[in-house]
Design a protein around this motif. Sequence first.
Motif, PDB file in Angstrom:
ATOM      1  N   ASP A   1       0.802  -1.221   0.000  1.00 49.41           N
ATOM      2  CA  ASP A   1       0.000   0.000   0.000  1.00 49.41           C
ATOM      3  C   ASP A   1       0.833   1.269   0.000  1.00 49.41           C
ATOM      4  O   ASP A   1       0.485   2.249   0.666  1.00 49.41           O
ATOM      5  N   GLU A   2       1.920   1.254  -0.730  1.00 52.50           N
ATOM      6  CA  GLU A   2       2.631   2.506  -0.974  1.00 52.50           C
ATOM      7  C   GLU A   2       1.792   3.336  -1.951  1.00 52.50           C
ATOM      8  O   GLU A   2       1.280   2.809  -2.952  1.00 52.50           O
ATOM      9  N   ALA A   3       1.684   4.630  -1.676  1.00 47.20           N
ATOM     10  CA  ALA A   3       0.791   5.486  -2.472  1.00 47.20           C
ATOM     11  C   ALA A   3       1.482   5.940  -3.753  1.00 47.20           C
ATOM     12  O   ALA A   3       1.814   7.100  -3.938  1.00 47.20           O
ATOM     13  N   THR A   4       1.657   4.997  -4.657  1.00 45.89           N
ATOM     14  CA  THR A   4       2.318   5.287  -5.924  1.00 45.89           C
ATOM     15  C   THR A   4       1.310   5.727  -6.977  1.00 45.89           C
ATOM     16  O   THR A   4       0.104   5.636  -6.770  1.00 45.89           O
ATOM     17  N   THR A   5       1.811   6.190  -8.097  1.00 40.21           N
ATOM     18  CA  THR A   5       0.945   6.506  -9.238  1.00 40.21           C
ATOM     19  C   THR A   5       1.083   5.425 -10.294  1.00 40.21           C
ATOM     20  O   THR A   5       2.144   5.259 -10.900  1.00 40.21           O
ATOM     21  N   ILE A   6       0.017   4.664 -10.486  1.00 44.69           N
ATOM     22  CA  ILE A   6       0.021   3.563 -11.440  1.00 44.69           C
ATOM     23  C   ILE A   6      -0.533   4.049 -12.771  1.00 44.69           C
ATOM     24  O   ILE A   6      -1.651   4.554 -12.842  1.00 44.69           O
ATOM     25  N   VAL A   7       0.266   3.899 -13.817  1.00 42.86           N
ATOM     26  CA  VAL A   7      -0.196   4.271 -15.162  1.00 42.86           C
ATOM     27  C   VAL A   7       0.066   3.118 -16.123  1.00 42.86           C
ATOM     28  O   VAL A   7       1.214   2.807 -16.431  1.00 42.86           O
ATOM     29  N   ASP A   8      -0.985   2.480 -16.540  1.00 39.33           N
ATOM     30  CA  ASP A   8      -0.872   1.452 -17.578  1.00 39.33           C
ATOM     31  C   ASP A   8      -1.843   1.827 -18.706  1.00 39.33           C
ATOM     32  O   ASP A   8      -2.416   2.911 -18.710  1.00 39.33           O
ATOM     33  N   GLY A   9      -2.002   0.947 -19.651  1.00 37.14           N
ATOM     34  CA  GLY A   9      -2.878   1.237 -20.785  1.00 37.14           C
ATOM     35  C   GLY A   9      -4.313   1.486 -20.360  1.00 37.14           C
ATOM     36  O   GLY A   9      -5.002   2.337 -20.922  1.00 37.14           O
ATOM     37  N   ASN A  10      -4.780   0.759 -19.347  1.00 38.66           N
ATOM     38  CA  ASN A  10      -6.130   0.962 -18.850  1.00 38.66           C
ATOM     39  C   ASN A  10      -6.299   2.346 -18.248  1.00 38.66           C
ATOM     40  O   ASN A  10      -7.263   3.052 -18.541  1.00 38.66           O
ATOM     41  N   VAL A  11      -5.339   2.719 -17.395  1.00 40.20           N
ATOM     42  CA  VAL A  11      -5.409   4.021 -16.732  1.00 40.20           C
ATOM     43  C   VAL A  11      -5.359   5.137 -17.775  1.00 40.20           C
ATOM     44  O   VAL A  11      -6.099   6.124 -17.686  1.00 40.20           O
ATOM     45  N   GLU A  12      -4.526   4.972 -18.769  1.00 39.93           N
ATOM     46  CA  GLU A  12      -4.425   5.986 -19.825  1.00 39.93           C
ATOM     47  C   GLU A  12      -5.766   6.173 -20.529  1.00 39.93           C
ATOM     48  O   GLU A  12      -6.179   7.290 -20.828  1.00 39.93           O
ATOM     49  N   ARG A  13      -6.426   5.064 -20.812  1.00 39.42           N
ATOM     50  CA  ARG A  13      -7.717   5.158 -21.497  1.00 39.42           C
ATOM     51  C   ARG A  13      -8.770   5.812 -20.603  1.00 39.42           C
ATOM     52  O   ARG A  13      -9.493   6.728 -21.033  1.00 39.42           O
ATOM     53  N   VAL A  14      -8.864   5.366 -19.356  1.00 44.16           N
ATOM     54  CA  VAL A  14      -9.863   5.909 -18.438  1.00 44.16           C
ATOM     55  C   VAL A  14      -9.639   7.410 -18.227  1.00 44.16           C
ATOM     56  O   VAL A  14     -10.569   8.223 -18.370  1.00 44.16           O
ATOM     57  N   ILE A  15      -8.408   7.775 -17.897  1.00 45.88           N
ATOM     58  CA  ILE A  15      -8.110   9.177 -17.595  1.00 45.88           C
ATOM     59  C   ILE A  15      -8.316  10.065 -18.822  1.00 45.88           C
ATOM     60  O   ILE A  15      -8.842  11.174 -18.737  1.00 45.88           O
ATOM     61  N   SER A  16      -7.925   9.551 -19.977  1.00 44.28           N
ATOM     62  CA  SER A  16      -8.049  10.372 -21.187  1.00 44.28           C
ATOM     63  C   SER A  16      -9.511  10.660 -21.491  1.00 44.28           C
ATOM     64  O   SER A  16      -9.839  11.722 -22.028  1.00 44.28           O
ATOM     65  N   ARG A  17     -10.385   9.737 -21.126  1.00 40.94           N
ATOM     66  CA  ARG A  17     -11.815   9.954 -21.363  1.00 40.94           C
ATOM     67  C   ARG A  17     -12.415  10.885 -20.313  1.00 40.94           C
ATOM     68  O   ARG A  17     -13.213  11.765 -20.651  1.00 40.94           O
ATOM     69  N   ILE A  18     -12.046  10.660 -19.047  1.00 38.97           N
ATOM     70  CA  ILE A  18     -12.576  11.511 -17.986  1.00 38.97           C
ATOM     71  C   ILE A  18     -12.287  12.988 -18.272  1.00 38.97           C
ATOM     72  O   ILE A  18     -13.144  13.845 -18.156  1.00 38.97           O
ATOM     73  N   PHE A  19     -11.043  13.260 -18.677  1.00 39.37           N
ATOM     74  CA  PHE A  19     -10.609  14.653 -18.858  1.00 39.37           C
ATOM     75  C   PHE A  19     -10.559  15.077 -20.334  1.00 39.37           C
ATOM     76  O   PHE A  19     -10.155  16.187 -20.638  1.00 39.37           O
ATOM     77  N   MET A  20     -10.908  14.178 -21.225  1.00 37.43           N
ATOM     78  CA  MET A  20     -10.835  14.456 -22.664  1.00 37.43           C
ATOM     79  C   MET A  20      -9.481  15.061 -23.062  1.00 37.43           C
ATOM     80  O   MET A  20      -9.411  16.148 -23.639  1.00 37.43           O
ATOM     81  N   VAL A  21      -8.446  14.313 -22.733  1.00 33.08           N
ATOM     82  CA  VAL A  21      -7.087  14.772 -23.040  1.00 33.08           C
ATOM     83  C   VAL A  21      -6.878  14.765 -24.554  1.00 33.08           C
ATOM     84  O   VAL A  21      -7.071  13.730 -25.203  1.00 33.08           O
ATOM     85  N   GLN A  22      -6.468  15.883 -25.093  1.00 34.07           N
ATOM     86  CA  GLN A  22      -6.380  16.015 -26.557  1.00 34.07           C
ATOM     87  C   GLN A  22      -5.050  15.527 -27.130  1.00 34.07           C
ATOM     88  O   GLN A  22      -4.991  15.051 -28.266  1.00 34.07           O
ATOM     89  N   THR A  23      -4.002  15.638 -26.348  1.00 33.30           N
ATOM     90  CA  THR A  23      -2.680  15.254 -26.859  1.00 33.30           C
ATOM     91  C   THR A  23      -2.651  13.760 -27.164  1.00 33.30           C
ATOM     92  O   THR A  23      -2.910  12.943 -26.281  1.00 33.30           O
ATOM     93  N   PRO A  24      -2.356  13.382 -28.395  1.00 31.84           N
ATOM     94  CA  PRO A  24      -2.359  11.954 -28.731  1.00 31.84           C
ATOM     95  C   PRO A  24      -1.199  11.206 -28.061  1.00 31.84           C
ATOM     96  O   PRO A  24      -0.131  11.777 -27.837  1.00 31.84           O
ATOM     97  N   LEU A  25      -1.444   9.932 -27.777  1.00 32.58           N
ATOM     98  CA  LEU A  25      -0.383   9.055 -27.274  1.00 32.58           C
ATOM     99  C   LEU A  25       0.569   8.744 -28.422  1.00 32.58           C
ATOM    100  O   LEU A  25       0.144   8.700 -29.562  1.00 32.58           O
ATOM    101  N   PRO A  26       1.842   8.517 -28.137  1.00 33.02           N
ATOM    102  CA  PRO A  26       2.409   8.444 -26.781  1.00 33.02           C
ATOM    103  C   PRO A  26       2.821   9.789 -26.206  1.00 33.02           C
ATOM    104  O   PRO A  26       3.191   9.851 -25.041  1.00 33.02           O
TER     105      PRO A  26
END
Length: 373
Positions: A153-178
Motif C-alpha cells: 500500500d505505498e501510495a504510488t501513481t500507477i499508469v498502464d494502458g487501462n489508466v491511460e484510457r480511463v483518464i483520457s476519457r474523464i478529462f478528454m485529453v487532446q494530446t495523442p499518445l504516446p
Amino acid sequence: MKETSKSPPDLKPSDELSAMRRALLAWYDDGGRTLPWRVRPEDRAKGITPDPYAVWLSEIMLQQTTVPHATPYWRKFLARFPTVTDLAQADRDEVLAMWAGLGYYARARNLHKCAGVVADDHDGVFPLTETALLKLPGIGAYTAATIAAICHDEATTIVDGNVERVISRIFMVQTPLPKGKSDLRALAAALSDPTLDGFERPGDYGQAVMDLGATVCTPRSPTCGLCPWSGDCAAKAAGVQTDYPKKTPKKKLPVRHGAAFVLRSGDAVLLHRRPDTGLLGGMMGFPGTEWGPKPKDDVIRAAEPTPRNWEQSAVEVRHVFTHFELRLSVFHSEIAAELRGEATGDVAIWAPLDRIKDYALPTVMTKVLKAAH
DNA sequence: CAGCCGTGGAT
DNA sequence: TATCCAAGGCT
C-alpha cells in the motif's frame, strides 16, 4: 491556490477527486474481479497481504499480455518455482522453455536475471518500495508502482494502458499518445494524491482503476451505464468516449521473407540456438536464412544446414511480429542417424520430438515444425 | 526518444 | 482480411 503549478487543463476540484476515489473503491468492493494472484478486499481488511513474488510474476507476465493468456503460465511457474530462490536456481533454458508461447522473450530473460538479483542481493526477499523495485531488471515505472501499491500500500501513481484510457476519457485529453503520456500521468497522480483525503488503500485503488478499464471502460464499446465515474466523465458527457485516447496513427507492417530447414533423424529434429539478444533472443529455432525484404533462391541454398534433397512444404508459414510480417518457406528432409554429425554442441541440438516441449521453441518455430509435417 | 520486442483474441 | 490492442521495458 498555487498559480505557479503547471497542472494539466481542467483538473477537477479536490473534493470531487476524493468523491471519485470513494466511488471507485465502493465499486471495486462490490464487484471486484477474482484473479488468482489477487487478495480480495475483505481478506485485505483482515491484514492478509499478497506474496510479492507471486504478484511480481503476474505483473511481468501481464505486460502487453491478456489475463487469459498469462494465467496458465502463472500457475505453471508458481507450481514449478514456489519461491524466487527456486526460480533463481533454475537453468535459464528451462525458464525460456516454460515461457515459450508467451512472447516478448526479453521478459523471460529479465525474469530469471531479476530472480538472481533478489536471491543474491536481497536474501531472497523481494524489495517492496517503488524506488528499490525500479532498480531491478525487467521492472519499469508501471510494474514498480503496482507491486509497491499492491504489496504494501505505498501510495504510488500507477499508469498502464487501462489508466491511460480511463483518464483520457474523464478529462478528454487532446494530446495523442504516446506524447500525451506525461499529461495523463499528471492527472492520474492527482487522482491518487495521498495528501488529498484519506487515501489508505492504494493497492485496491490501483487494481480498481485497471479493472475499470479492463471490464467497463473498454476500448471499443464501453459500458458507461455500469461506470462509477460516468457522471465525472467529460467524454461521456460529450458522447465521444470511443474517440479517446487520441493516438498517433501506426505505420503498416513491412513483409520479410526467409526459409527454414527442418532436418529430421529418426525421432529427433535439428534445432539451433538463437543469439542472446534481439528478436527471439536465446530461444531455439530451425536453421535457415536471414529474414529480408525479398525471397532469394541463392540465399536459401546457401543456408542449407547440410546438402540434401530438400522437399518444400506446400504452404509457407506466415507470422506477424510486432514490427514486421514474416513469410517463411519451409524445407524438410530426413537423414540417417549415422549422418547426423556433430550437432550436440551449444548451438546445434538434436531435439527428440516427444520432448519438444522441453525446448524453448517460440510460436513461429512451432508453426514451422507443423508445416514440415 | 522512437524503434524494437510476440502472440492471440475480438471486432 | 484488416485492424486494433493487452496490467510495458529497454535502448
